[in-house]
Design an enzyme around this catalytic site. Sequence first.
Site, mmCIF file in Angstrom:
data_model
loop_
_atom_site.group_PDB
_atom_site.id
_atom_site.type_symbol
_atom_site.label_atom_id
_atom_site.label_comp_id
_atom_site.label_asym_id
_atom_site.label_seq_id
_atom_site.Cartn_x
_atom_site.Cartn_y
_atom_site.Cartn_z
ATOM 1 C CB SER A 166 -27.690 45.819 -1.288
ATOM 2 O OG SER A 166 -27.741 44.644 -0.530
ATOM 3 C CG HIS A 175 -31.008 47.440 8.639
ATOM 4 N ND1 HIS A 175 -29.691 47.057 8.612
ATOM 5 C CD2 HIS A 175 -31.571 46.878 7.536
ATOM 6 C CE1 HIS A 175 -29.484 46.285 7.547
ATOM 7 N NE2 HIS A 175 -30.611 46.174 6.878
ATOM 8 C CB THR A 211 -24.386 47.176 6.805
ATOM 9 O OG1 THR A 211 -24.677 48.034 5.709
ATOM 10 C CG2 THR A 211 -25.628 47.007 7.660
ATOM 11 C CE LYS A 218 -27.828 51.426 5.654
ATOM 12 N NZ LYS A 218 -28.499 50.218 6.109
HETATM 13 C C1 LIG Z 1 -36.127 45.626 1.306
HETATM 14 C C2 LIG Z 1 -34.953 46.219 2.039
HETATM 15 C C3 LIG Z 1 -33.706 45.650 1.900
HETATM 16 C C4 LIG Z 1 -32.607 46.190 2.592
HETATM 17 N N1 LIG Z 1 -31.380 45.636 2.403
HETATM 18 C C5 LIG Z 1 -30.317 46.199 3.002
HETATM 19 C C6 LIG Z 1 -29.004 45.710 2.740
HETATM 20 O O1 LIG Z 1 -28.818 44.791 1.959
HETATM 21 N N2 LIG Z 1 -27.975 46.314 3.389
HETATM 22 C C7 LIG Z 1 -28.142 47.364 4.250
HETATM 23 O O2 LIG Z 1 -27.171 47.886 4.799
HETATM 24 N N3 LIG Z 1 -29.379 47.865 4.485
HETATM 25 C C8 LIG Z 1 -30.446 47.315 3.892
HETATM 26 N N4 LIG Z 1 -31.680 47.856 4.104
HETATM 27 C C9 LIG Z 1 -31.836 49.039 4.984
HETATM 28 C C10 LIG Z 1 -31.699 50.333 4.196
HETATM 29 O O3 LIG Z 1 -30.372 50.514 3.751
HETATM 30 C C11 LIG Z 1 -32.059 51.567 5.044
HETATM 31 O O4 LIG Z 1 -31.306 51.560 6.231
HETATM 32 C C12 LIG Z 1 -33.540 51.664 5.399
HETATM 33 O O5 LIG Z 1 -34.358 51.111 4.395
HETATM 34 C C13 LIG Z 1 -33.901 53.141 5.604
HETATM 35 O O6 LIG Z 1 -35.193 53.300 6.043
HETATM 36 P P1 LIG Z 1 -36.445 53.624 5.071
HETATM 37 O O7 LIG Z 1 -36.757 52.350 4.346
HETATM 38 O O8 LIG Z 1 -37.510 54.013 6.038
HETATM 39 O O9 LIG Z 1 -36.054 54.735 4.140
HETATM 40 C C14 LIG Z 1 -32.795 47.323 3.433
HETATM 41 C C15 LIG Z 1 -34.052 47.909 3.531
HETATM 42 C C16 LIG Z 1 -35.126 47.380 2.846
HETATM 43 C C17 LIG Z 1 -36.461 48.052 2.970
#
Ligand SMILES: Cc1cc2nc3c(=O)[nH]c(=O)nc-3n(C[C@H](O)[C@H](O)[C@H](O)COP(=O)(O)O)c2cc1C
Length: 355
Positions: free
Chosen positions: A110, A249, A159, A225
């Site tokens: 990330s 997301h 993203t 993404k």
């Molecule tokens: C705590 C947390 C932080 C996240 N931070 C980012 C990030 O910095 N950049 C990003 O593109 N997606 C971020 N995401 C989204 C994840 O990349 C992903 O799309 C999502 O968690 C997928 O769904 P799931 O948690 O049900 O597996 C984050 C998700 C969570 C839970």
Amino acid sequence: MSRSPSPINLFDFEAIAKERLPKAEYDYIAGGATDEISVERNRRAYESWALRPRVLRDVSALDLSTTVLGTRVSLPVLIAPCGGHKRAHPDGELATYRAAAACGTILAVSANSTTSFEELAKAARGHLWLQLYPFREREMTKEWLTRAKEAGYDAVCVTLDSQWPPKRERNIRNNYRRSRGVNYPKDGAQTPRPAGRAGEGSDPAATWKDLEWIKSAADLPIVAKGIMTGEDVELCADAGADAVIVSNHGGRHLDNTLATIEVLSEAVAAGKGKMEILLDGGIRRGADVVKALALGARAVFIGRPLFWGLAVDGEQGVIRVLNILREEIEITMAKCGRPTVASIDSTVVVKAPRL
Ligand SMILES: Cc1cc2nc3c(=O)[nH]c(=O)nc-3n(C[C@H](O)[C@H](O)[C@H](O)COP(=O)(O)O)c2cc1C
């Protein structure tokens, strides 16, 4: 400790992590935007496809490996870019990367990583992608692209769904404050950010020209993404993206969308085979992975479960999360008569009539 750490599935991992993490941290990870309808729908929608078991097809030797953008992975599950792994374990991204490498898969790092991109690259001999946003500052973007290339990262994940900050009510109620990742310049142009405007450093004024520019500036494959419509898949292809991640997301930005698995077929059709189509959102069971592959995903990602693994047992916890998914994928593939990832086609699933 009120519960023994012997989780046998990803839901057990979450339950133990919830007991161990401070409430505000658990809520930040588990929560989503407004009513969390999309968080819930991402999960429940997998139930609307049923598996079609097949027999007598020699499943004595299963091969879960595949390639994603040319990189061989030993199972079709990657780790999604998620900020701040240290909120779940002091080893943070180092532990997650070692786990990903041990399991033969890719970690997308990330923009809000709590470990430096370079330090991470030295921690294991695996595969890393760098995630960033269409930032306001092109100089910083160029610098990150150079750092990623020099540190040996395999791809850049851009993203696109975070141009405007979400409303996450758990965080508001908990008065949750999170700090930015360590890779941003300490006193650089990124700070201070205009109050009340875009979150995460993503530029609210960004357009497809910015994705084209990132593609032209990066000497690495580009993965777009946060795509939820066929129209945007086509625009990603026009902008030169090499792959798309169908993602909302994890329901953390815009609530009331369809589940990612529900829009996957539309995305695959729009991709016309020109790009690899990946998916994240609500993957908690091996059967979810197989359904996504049957509907045309090249591979999938897990987000929240990486934090549950870290909170339960650091690197070993993430390894266990991935191995549980591997075991469940194996069972599903065997019982659907599909010994290889390539043999998982659309006839593995059928839309289940409502009960
Ligand atoms: C705590 C947390 C932080 C996240 N931070 C980012 C990030 O910095 N950049 C990003 O593109 N997606 C971020 N995401 C989204 C994840 O990349 C992903 O799309 C999502 O968690 C997928 O769904 P799931 O948690 O049900 O597996 C984050 C998700 C969570 C839970």
